[in-house]
Design a protein around this motif. Sequence first.
Motif, PDB file in Angstrom:
ATOM      1  N   GLY A 248       0.801  -1.207   0.000  1.00 27.66           N
ATOM      2  CA  GLY A 248       0.000   0.000   0.000  1.00 27.66           C
ATOM      3  C   GLY A 248       0.837   1.261   0.000  1.00 27.66           C
ATOM      4  N   GLU A 249       0.354   2.257   0.735  1.00 28.82           N
ATOM      5  CA  GLU A 249       0.973   3.574   0.745  1.00 28.82           C
ATOM      6  C   GLU A 249       2.421   3.530   1.217  1.00 28.82           C
ATOM      7  N   MET A 250       2.704   2.747   2.251  1.00 26.92           N
ATOM      8  CA  MET A 250       4.067   2.678   2.768  1.00 26.92           C
ATOM      9  C   MET A 250       5.015   2.029   1.757  1.00 26.92           C
ATOM     10  N   PRO A 302       5.392  -1.736   4.645  1.00 26.06           N
ATOM     11  CA  PRO A 302       5.298  -1.720   3.179  1.00 26.06           C
ATOM     12  C   PRO A 302       4.625  -2.970   2.608  1.00 26.06           C
ATOM     13  N   LYS A 303       4.899  -4.121   3.177  1.00 27.98           N
ATOM     14  CA  LYS A 303       4.324  -5.358   2.666  1.00 27.98           C
ATOM     15  C   LYS A 303       2.873  -5.563   3.070  1.00 27.98           C
ATOM     16  N   GLY A 304       2.414  -4.836   4.100  1.00 21.98           N
ATOM     17  CA  GLY A 304       1.061  -5.013   4.603  1.00 21.98           C
ATOM     18  C   GLY A 304       1.043  -5.064   6.123  1.00 21.98           C
ATOM     19  N   GLN A 317       3.222 -11.852  10.507  1.00 23.50           N
ATOM     20  CA  GLN A 317       3.103 -11.312   9.142  1.00 23.50           C
ATOM     21  C   GLN A 317       2.781 -12.420   8.167  1.00 23.50           C
ATOM     22  N   ASP A 318       2.207 -12.052   7.025  1.00 24.73           N
ATOM     23  CA  ASP A 318       2.018 -12.998   5.930  1.00 24.73           C
ATOM     24  C   ASP A 318       3.363 -13.293   5.277  1.00 24.73           C
ATOM     25  N   VAL A 339       0.932 -17.267   2.554  1.00 27.47           N
ATOM     26  CA  VAL A 339       0.626 -18.014   3.776  1.00 27.47           C
ATOM     27  C   VAL A 339       0.312 -16.962   4.827  1.00 27.47           C
ATOM     28  N   GLY A 340      -0.901 -16.988   5.356  1.00 31.53           N
ATOM     29  CA  GLY A 340      -1.344 -15.968   6.284  1.00 31.53           C
ATOM     30  C   GLY A 340      -0.563 -15.958   7.581  1.00 31.53           C
ATOM     31  N   SER A 341      -0.612 -14.832   8.267  1.00 29.98           N
ATOM     32  CA  SER A 341       0.163 -14.671   9.495  1.00 29.98           C
ATOM     33  C   SER A 341      -0.218 -15.698  10.553  1.00 29.98           C
TER      34      SER A 341
END
Length: 346
Positions: A248-250, A302-304, A317-318, A339-341
Amino acid sequence: MTTSLTGSFGTYGNMIKDGLEAGLYCSTEGTNEVDGKPIEFVYADDGGDPEQTLAAATRMVGDGINILTGTTSSAAAMQLGHFAEQQNLLYISGAAGIDDVTGLNANTFRASRQAYQEAAALSSVLEKNNNKTVVLAQDYAFGQKYASTITGILESSGSEVEKVLVPLDTNEFTPYARRISELKPDLLIVVYYGDGAPSMWQAMSQQGILDTTTVASVLVEKPHWSIYGDAAEKINFVTHYYPGAPGGEMNECLTERVPNADLSTHDGFVAAQQIVHALSTAGPDDVEGMIEALDGWSFEAPKGPMTIRSGDHALLQDMYLVSLSDNDGELVAHTVGNVGSEAAKP
């Protein structure tokens, strides 16, 4: 910041440095200030030597610094974690992936993934359970532990796992490739770093393993993608970030500041986000307050989304599942899943 700006870890240290400066800029809307006070990073090059890391950190504490970050090696990360507790500092580990940093003490946090999260992602590449998996790893403490972590995850789901451990000084990989071919695994997980990697992947290709077996490995930094040779497009990769990763924005701010942002660049950025949050919440002289501010904090990296788990400070984190493809002679990475967090949490 104590890190490796030269030596074998120099590439990673300079990426962290770039990410740290970008993260400060992006987290302060370009002012590089918190509460009207400028934030300045002081750098020390440890050359990858944990003893030099500790010496540099000691000098910094003597100069009144109480926030440390940037380490690339696992040995240095563990040393600084203990040092931070002894000196009552805030310490945010950089790119080091060793699991033992998590839960080390109240003063220690991390800005990157840890080995367990990679292992969980690697173990998910082949969706069916009860398969036969071979883990190829280097025969030293980190490789042995990494292989054992993957084995534990897969065996808990009913899979049969066999480890093939390769001595660090190996330069002839054909016997190991033949051994893996004889085992006929459904999944081969490769945990191999270092100068021998190109020869190792070449041996796997020559034995036809990548044509008959699902192969998974951790994606290295883009400047080193050439190590995969002809195998590059046949490997299932996992990573916590890569050049061109969605975000996203970051992430837009990071890639504007550092167009070639890579794995360790992201780690430096996340360290800066934590530093800014700690300082803006508690102030520079309140170490306990900064620790409390970070404990359990969720934020947009940055990645989410990322969350610092309360108590042991695991960075939840994912993880990305990634493939490489050739685009006019240049390898390009693509996300094929994640792979979800929750699934990857240590």
